[in-house]
Write an enzyme that holds these catalytic residues in place. Structure first.
Site, PDB file in Angstrom:
ATOM      1  CE  LYS A  50      -2.483  -2.319  -0.609  1.00 35.27           C
ATOM      2  NZ  LYS A  50      -2.433  -3.923  -0.539  1.00 35.27           N
ATOM      3  N   GLY A 183      -2.932 -13.303 -12.909  1.00 32.36           N
ATOM      4  CA  GLY A 183      -3.569 -12.004 -13.036  1.00 32.36           C
ATOM      5  C   GLY A 183      -4.607 -11.882 -11.702  1.00 32.36           C
ATOM      6  CB  ILE A 186      -0.350 -10.682  -5.223  1.00 34.57           C
ATOM      7  CG1 ILE A 186      -0.949 -10.964  -3.954  1.00 34.57           C
ATOM      8  CG2 ILE A 186       0.988 -10.300  -5.192  1.00 34.57           C
ATOM      9  CD1 ILE A 186      -0.599 -12.179  -3.362  1.00 34.57           C
ATOM     10  CB  VAL A 239       4.471 -19.191 -18.455  1.00 32.10           C
ATOM     11  CG1 VAL A 239       6.009 -19.181 -18.450  1.00 32.10           C
ATOM     12  CG2 VAL A 239       4.000 -17.869 -18.215  1.00 32.10           C
ATOM     13  N   GLY A 271      -0.393 -17.550  -6.628  1.00 31.46           N
ATOM     14  CA  GLY A 271      -1.361 -18.083  -5.399  1.00 31.46           C
ATOM     15  C   GLY A 271      -0.354 -18.221  -4.331  1.00 31.46           C
ATOM     16  CB  ALA A 320      -4.660  -8.961   7.294  1.00 31.19           C
ATOM     17  CG  HIS A 444     -24.083  16.397  -2.116  1.00 28.58           C
ATOM     18  ND1 HIS A 444     -24.152  15.425  -3.273  1.00 28.58           N
ATOM     19  CD2 HIS A 444     -24.077  17.801  -2.397  1.00 28.58           C
ATOM     20  CE1 HIS A 444     -24.135  16.151  -4.257  1.00 28.58           C
ATOM     21  NE2 HIS A 444     -23.996  17.464  -3.754  1.00 28.58           N
TER      22      HIS A 444
END
Lengths: 472, 442
Positions: A50, A183, A186, A239, A271, A320, A444
């Site tokens: 992050k 895809g 992560i 692959v 994974g 988490a 708003h």
């Protein structure tokens, strides 16, 4: 050494459990192989990614400002400084955890733990450390050992050009070109980071879409954006072979895309696997399923009476916040409360740009399980705030029980979707009806308004959206 | 794919049960963890949930059948062969079993894709020799009911089945207050009295003297019969009778304001008697022992677990209050009310009926004075309380009215001599007659 409760693993599940237990008056120890508390989440997962995605987002925003008449020059990235700043975030947080543990008298033992039997752990030192005692007898144990990235056999190991998420987060360099294998969230998050720092990123995914399992409509706006940002996205492609070449890697594709391409580096993100091996579980009654997850009951108790398991090692989803809640459930069960881990909604967030977040029932699940549902969507193009931000690619949708009009799930795509999903999760947990949401006054102009507006859409009358009425 | 659902393991030593009710029929669509049959075992009536959702293809058992563990009950046609997480039974507080946690077999994790379900059930069955499972008492899947996390948590703590709670919140939402009300009204629910004249259950028939009805003995009745016969044929029993002057105790009890110990919790004589018995047992370990005839040894129990005889519509059950000597009178009162509630609602697990060291039976609420209770083998003594009543008693040469509690103590004369039993009973009486001492002793 004897202890009332030992927690194996100091990640977000493990330390939440240990801290609660200590607050309830138990004598608690955490055993972790890492010298620092925080687990994958803090050391090489949620938090560092992050931090990097924050940078990515700001770079993207400076570019978006061009159409507002504000032009920044191309950013110069000083990699060492970026890495150090990210590391600072980690050390502040992990330092905080260390203090919190000390204040609560939670003993942190830096060691590897293996079960000798259902009541005893054998500890062995890590990295040449020493231990005052290598046998730990416990009254209760919580296994919170988490998970680790899976690297399929065809990728050579011990080569810096082939990275898993841990290495990729260390930002060894900004490669000219990067192949992201997988895809999932992560791969896409890290792919975005590297792309915005200047790498040409290619994503290869075996399934027919990015983020397999996520509702397709939520993925579409992200995919559109990624198609502009990434060099290529190969779907339905595997692959088949990997060859190391000078200063690079040659990957051979099979499936919808064929041929061989050369990349500076490869990130393998196919994974994660639960860390249930090498724990000596064979010396206990703890059962492990075919995928390596420890089998637990609603209170997170294993088949070994004094042993509980929580977090990634105890089953999907590997998140988490799920681990932390399971940890608290296990500790409350241990201290005699009648508790069960049975959430209605566990929110999940993909921190790409746009973010994708969902909670409770998804459309994909509703279809698969044959649950009747209705969908109410509010496109952000009709939101004043989204227009003001120049980000109208998002939308908010509720998945609603047509009979009771209660919200069963929610999906959001757009900037800050991860922050918006909290309200939706509370709504699902409280069994709020679409009417409750429509009549709750939202501030708003904000993006969270769209949760109220989408509920209005369900009733066929939304101020900011005109749709011919279909029902009376 | 069709999935066979076999009777899962029901706990230690329970190998079969009688089907009391079949709750589904062929063609029904069930969700994961829906209860499909009601089964009566030696000790308890339990609902058996089927972890698989889908259409019921075949029901292979009917009311009255005896079903063995591992025997197939249903065949379910499941589109997605998905096994729902089994909601585990609400069990007694774990703190009581810190030393020896009850062994349990966990349910499969929610996210695990189906292992071949039949094989999984078989594996669970064969594993029982090592790891006994909990009896599968069912908590209704509360996830689809309109109750928030706080209300669900409270319902779990109070043992309230949310499916039976009427929500008063907006759109029928079940509030925390609704759950509290449900718990309270259940505690206050009047006992069901059998209307008269009573038509006995069973199949009508005829013998030489007139019409009769034949009823199959229930498991619980067979268990009671076997246990009583064993005690009667094994134990040379003697019963001592005496009275305790509980006038002061009665005044003290009445002086406690209602709901002082908690809403709906009535303070009876029982917690005081349990406390007095626990204290007396500490000084008379022989009454808390059992006889190992085979090895010619006396087993002294260093723990005091009081069995409480509870009269239920299905018959006598004796749930156990563990480590009673370590509990205060308010704690005993709460434990007793919990035991009584569970017994009435048939919620206790087999484990909760095991491990007693001494039994107390209270006939006071029903009536009667003295009796000759049968010892709950392998325990060596049992105390029966009759109904306390005002009697003329001579004190200092004067006849005074005193509130007297009749006590009957049966004991195993092989182990306990008459004088030892009398001394034990004297100590109990002494505690009951001196409530100040009883309250202050730790």
């Amino acid at each position: 050494m004897d202890i009332e409760l030992v927690v194996i693993g100091g990640g977000p599940g493990g330390y939440a459990a240990a801290f609660l237990a200590a607050d309830l008056g138990m004598k608690v120890a955490i055993v972790d192989q890492e010298p620092r508390l925080g687990g994958v989440c803090l050391l090489r997962g949620c938090i560092p990614s992050k931090a990097l995605l924050h940078v990515t987002r700001v770079i993207a925003e400076t570019e978006e400002l061009k159409e507002w008449g504000v032009d920044y020059s191309k950013p110069a990235v000083e990699l060492n400084k970026l890495r150090a700043r990210k590391e600072k975030v980690i050390s502040i947080l992990t330092g905080g955890l260390k203090q919190l543990a000390a204040k609560r008298n939670v003993r942190v033992i830096h060691a590897r733990a293996q079960f000798r039997d259902g009541q005893t752990l054998r500890l062995s030192p890590v990295n040449g450390g020493t231990l005052e005692d290598n046998v730990l007898r416990f009254q209760r144990c919580i296994i919170a050992t988490g998970s680790r990235p899976v690297i399929p056999g065809l990728f050579p190991t011990g080569v810096d050009r082939i990275m898993d998420s841990t290495v990729a987060l260390d930002l060894p360099e900004i490669p000219d070109s990067l192949l992201v294998v997988g895809g999932g969230y992560i791969g896409l998050e890290m792919g975005m980071v590297y792309a915005s720092l200047g790498s040409r990123v290619t994503v290869v995914e075996m399934m027919d879409g990015l983020l397999p399992g996520v509702d397709r409509d939520l993925v579409r706006p992200l995919q559109k954006r990624l198609e502009g940002l990434f060099a290529a996205i190969y779907l339905n492609t595997k692959v088949a072979a990997v060859h190391l070449v000078d200063n690079g890697v040659e990957a051979t594709f099979e499936g919808a895309k064929t041929g061989t391409e050369r990349f500076s580096r490869v990130l393998v993100s196919v994974g994660r696997r639960p860390n249930s091996d090498n724990l000596g579980l064979e010396n206990t009654k703890v059962q492990v399923d075919s995928q390596g997850f420890i089998v637990v009951d609603a209170r997170r108790r294993t088949a070994e009476p004094a042993v509980y398991a929580i977090g990634d090692v105890a089953g999907q989803p590997m998140l988490a916040h799920k681990a932390a809640h399971e940890g608290k459930t296990a500790v409350e069960a241990i201290s005699g409360h009648k508790v069960a881990f049975e959430p209605r909604a566990i929110p999940a967030v993909v921190f790409t740009d746009p973010e994708i977040a969902w909670t409770g029932l998804t459309e994909t699940d509703a279809k698969r399980k044959g649950i009747p549902y209705e969908v109410a969507v509010f496109p952000w193009a009709a939101s004043g705030r989204a227009q003001a931000m120049g980000r109208t690619d998002g939308f908010t949708k509720w998945i609603i029980d047509p009979k009771t009009e209660r919200v069963m799930g929610c999906g959001i795509v757009g900037p800050s979707a991860g922050d918006l999903i909290g309200e939706a999760t509370l709504a699902v947990e409280m069994a709020a009806s679409a009417r409750d949401l429509a009549e709750t006054i939202h501030p708003h102009p904000t993006l969270c308004e769209t949760l109220g507006f989408a509920a209005e859409v369900f009733f066929g009358q939304a101020t900011d959206l005109y749709r011919p009425r279909k029902k009376d | 794919m069709p999935i066979e659902f076999a009777l899962p393991n029901l706990g230690e030593n329970v190998t079969s049960g009688d089907v009391i009710n079949v709750l589904v029929k062929e063609g029904d669509v069930i969700v994961g963890n829906q209860a499909v049959i009601e089964l009566e075992t030696d000790k308890a009536v339990v609902e058996i949930p089927c972890p698989y959702g889908g259409q019921v293809k075949k029901v292979l058992v009917k009311k009255g059948d005896t079903v063995k563990v591992g025997q197939t009950i249903l065949i379910v046609e499941s589109e997605v062969a998905e096994k729902a997480p089994v909601v585990s039974p609400a069990k007694g507080p774990e703190s009581q079993v810190a030393a020896a946690p009850p062994e349990e077999k966990p349910s499969p994790p929610p996210a695990a894709p189906t292992p071949p379900p039949v094989a999984a059930v078989t594996a669970a069955t064969t594993a029982t020799a090592v790891a006994p499972e909990p009896s599968p008492l069912v908590e209704v899947d509360s996830r689809l009911l309109p109750a928030g996390p706080a209300a669900r948590r409270l319902a779990r703590e109070l043992g309230v089945n949310l499916a039976t709670v009427q929500g008063t919140g907006r759109h029928g939402r079940i509030t925390v207050e609704d759950v509290q009300r449900a718990a309270q009204s259940r505690a206050e629910a009047p006992r069901v009295t059998i209307p008269s004249p009573v038509v006995p259950p069973g199949e009508p028939g005829q013998d030489s003297w007139g019409p009769i009805r034949r009823e199959k003995m229930s498991k619980i009745r067979k268990t009671i019969a076997a246990q009583m016969t064993r005690s009667w044929t094994t134990i040379p029993r003697v019963t001592n009778f005496d009275d305790a002057d509980v006038t002061d105790l009665e005044n003290l009890r009445k002086s406690v304001p209602p709901d002082f110990l908690g809403e709906g919790l009535k303070l009876t004589f029982m917690p005081f008697v349990m406390r007095a018995v626990s204290l007396a047992l500490r000084h008379h370990p022989l009454l808390n022992a059992s006889l190992d005839e085979e090895n010619e040894q006396i087993i002294y129990k260093e723990y005091i677990n009081l069995g409480i005889a509870v009269d239920t519509p299905r018959g006598l059950v004796v749930p156990v209050v563990r480590n009673a000597d370590q509990m205060t009178i308010p704690q005993l009162a709460r434990a007793l009310s919990e035991v009584a509630r569970k017994a009435r609602n048939v919620e206790f697990t087999v484990d909760e009926l095991r491990g007693g060291t001494f039994t107390i039976s209270n006939l006071g609420a029903v009536g009667g004075t003295y009796s000759t209770p049968i010892i709950n083998y392998p325990e060596v003594a049992i105390l029966l309380l009759g109904r306390s009543r005002w009697l003329p008693v001579v004190r200092d040469g004067q006849i005074v009215a005193r509130y007297m509690m009749p006590l009957s103590l049966s004991y195993d004369h092989r182990l306990v001599d008459g004088a030892a039993a009398a001394r034990f009973l004297n100590e109990i009486i002494d505690w009951l007659q001196n409530p100040g001492k009883l309250l202050l002793v730790s």
